[in-house]
Design an enzyme around this catalytic site. Structure first.
Site, PDB file in Angstrom:
ATOM      1  N   HIS A  52       0.949  -1.173   0.044  1.00  0.00           N
ATOM      2  CA  HIS A  52      -0.043  -0.108   0.068  1.00  0.00           C
ATOM      3  C   HIS A  52       0.875   1.147  -0.071  1.00  0.00           C
ATOM      4  O   HIS A  52       2.178   1.154   0.292  1.00  0.00           O
ATOM      5  CB  HIS A  52      -1.184  -0.112   1.171  1.00  0.00           C
ATOM      6  CG  HIS A  52      -0.221   0.090   2.561  1.00  0.00           C
ATOM      7  ND1 HIS A  52      -0.068  -0.864   3.356  1.00  0.00           N
ATOM      8  CD2 HIS A  52       0.254   1.109   3.250  1.00  0.00           C
ATOM      9  CE1 HIS A  52       0.534  -0.478   4.536  1.00  0.00           C
ATOM     10  NE2 HIS A  52       0.783   0.731   4.578  1.00  0.00           N
TER      11      HIS A  52
HETATM   12  P1  TYD Z   1      -2.270  -3.765   7.448  1.00  0.00           P
HETATM   13  O1  TYD Z   1      -2.280  -2.576   6.948  1.00  0.00           O
HETATM   14  O2  TYD Z   1      -2.703  -4.859   6.802  1.00  0.00           O
HETATM   15  O3  TYD Z   1      -0.532  -4.213   7.658  1.00  0.00           O
HETATM   16  P2  TYD Z   1       0.660  -3.936   6.768  1.00  0.00           P
HETATM   17  O4  TYD Z   1       0.984  -2.618   6.539  1.00  0.00           O
HETATM   18  O5  TYD Z   1       1.742  -4.561   7.522  1.00  0.00           O
HETATM   19  O6  TYD Z   1       0.314  -4.675   5.467  1.00  0.00           O
HETATM   20  O7  TYD Z   1      -2.545  -3.931   8.934  1.00  0.00           O
HETATM   21  C1  TYD Z   1      -3.164  -5.191   9.614  1.00  0.00           C
HETATM   22  C2  TYD Z   1      -4.390  -5.041  10.388  1.00  0.00           C
HETATM   23  O8  TYD Z   1      -4.057  -4.220  11.649  1.00  0.00           O
HETATM   24  C3  TYD Z   1      -5.434  -4.456   9.673  1.00  0.00           C
HETATM   25  O9  TYD Z   1      -6.760  -4.889   9.942  1.00  0.00           O
HETATM   26  C4  TYD Z   1      -5.251  -2.994  10.049  1.00  0.00           C
HETATM   27  C5  TYD Z   1      -5.046  -2.883  11.615  1.00  0.00           C
HETATM   28  N1  TYD Z   1      -4.192  -1.833  11.763  1.00  0.00           N
HETATM   29  C6  TYD Z   1      -4.897  -0.886  13.098  1.00  0.00           C
HETATM   30  O10 TYD Z   1      -5.957  -1.431  13.498  1.00  0.00           O
HETATM   31  N2  TYD Z   1      -4.190   0.061  13.323  1.00  0.00           N
HETATM   32  C7  TYD Z   1      -3.046   0.411  12.833  1.00  0.00           C
HETATM   33  O11 TYD Z   1      -2.251   1.632  13.086  1.00  0.00           O
HETATM   34  C8  TYD Z   1      -2.512  -0.426  11.599  1.00  0.00           C
HETATM   35  C9  TYD Z   1      -1.132   0.105  11.011  1.00  0.00           C
HETATM   36  C10 TYD Z   1      -3.150  -1.446  11.437  1.00  0.00           C
END
Ligand code: TYD
Length: 141
Positions: A52
Site C-alpha cells: 500500500h
Molecule cells: P495492515 O495495513 O494489513 O498491515 P501491513 O501494513 O503490514 O500490511 O494492517 C493489519 C491490520 O491491523 C489491519 O486489520 C488494520 C489494523 N491496523 C490498525 O488497527 N491500526 C494501525 O495503526 C495499523 C497500522 C493497522
C-alpha cells in the site's frame, strides 16, 4: 498531490558498558509530531506485507530486532532498503508504495506515524497508485 519521499535516518546511540540506548523525539530527530506507534512482530520470512501507499501519512520504520527488506516506489523511481539496525530508520512520507519482505531473526518492526490510523489515507490498489502518477504528470504540463 505532493511527491512521496523516502530516506534513511541514522540515530545517535548512547552506549556504555551497560548497553545501548536510542531516544526518539518529535521534531528533534523524528521529522514530525508522533501521533501513533505500532509494531509488527511474529512475521514469516515467506509472507510479505505492506502493498500500500499513503496519501499524507509520514512514518519512520525501525527494525529494533532482526531485519527485513523493503521495496519502495514513488511516481518516478524505485528503491530497495534493508533495515537491520535499531539505529537506522526509514522515513517514508506521502505516496510511497511499500512492500516489506524477507523478515529474519524474530524481526520486530517499530513504526512511528504522524497521524492516527485512518483507512481513508491508504491507497491499497496499485493501479490506483499508478493512475495518480499519470494525473501528476499531466498537472505539471
Ligand atoms: P495492515 O495495513 O494489513 O498491515 P501491513 O501494513 O503490514 O500490511 O494492517 C493489519 C491490520 O491491523 C489491519 O486489520 C488494520 C489494523 N491496523 C490498525 O488497527 N491500526 C494501525 O495503526 C495499523 C497500522 C493497522
Amino acid at each position: 498531490m505532493l511527491q512521496g519521499e523516502h530516506k534513511i535516518l541514522t540515530f545517535d546511540i548512547h552506549g556504555d558498558e551497560r548497553g545501548k540506548l536510542i531516544s526518539l523525539e518529535s521534531i528533534k530527530n523524528i521529522p514530525f509530531d508522533i501521533r501513533r506507534v505500532y509494531y509488527i512482530f511474529g512475521t514469516d520470512s515467506n509472507l510479505p506485507r505492506g502493498f500500500h501507499a499513503h496519501r499524507k501519512l509520514k512514518q519512520i520504520l525501525i527494525a529494533v530486532n532482526g531485519s527485513l527488506k523493503i521495496k519502495v516506489e514513488t511516481w518516478n523511481e524505485k528503491a530497495q532498503y534493508e533495515l537491520n539496525s535499531p539505529a537506522k530508520g526509514l522515513y517514508l512520507s506521502g505516496p510511497v508504495w511499500r512492500e516489506m519482505f524477507d523478515f529474519q531473526n524474530d524481526c520486530v518492526l517499530l513504526v512511528l506515524a504522524s497521524d492516527f490510523y485512518n483507512e481513508e489515507d491508504y491507497i491499497r490498489d496499485k493501479s490506483v497508485f499508478n493512475k495518480m502518477k499519470r494525473y501528476t504528470e499531466s498537472d505539471s504540463n
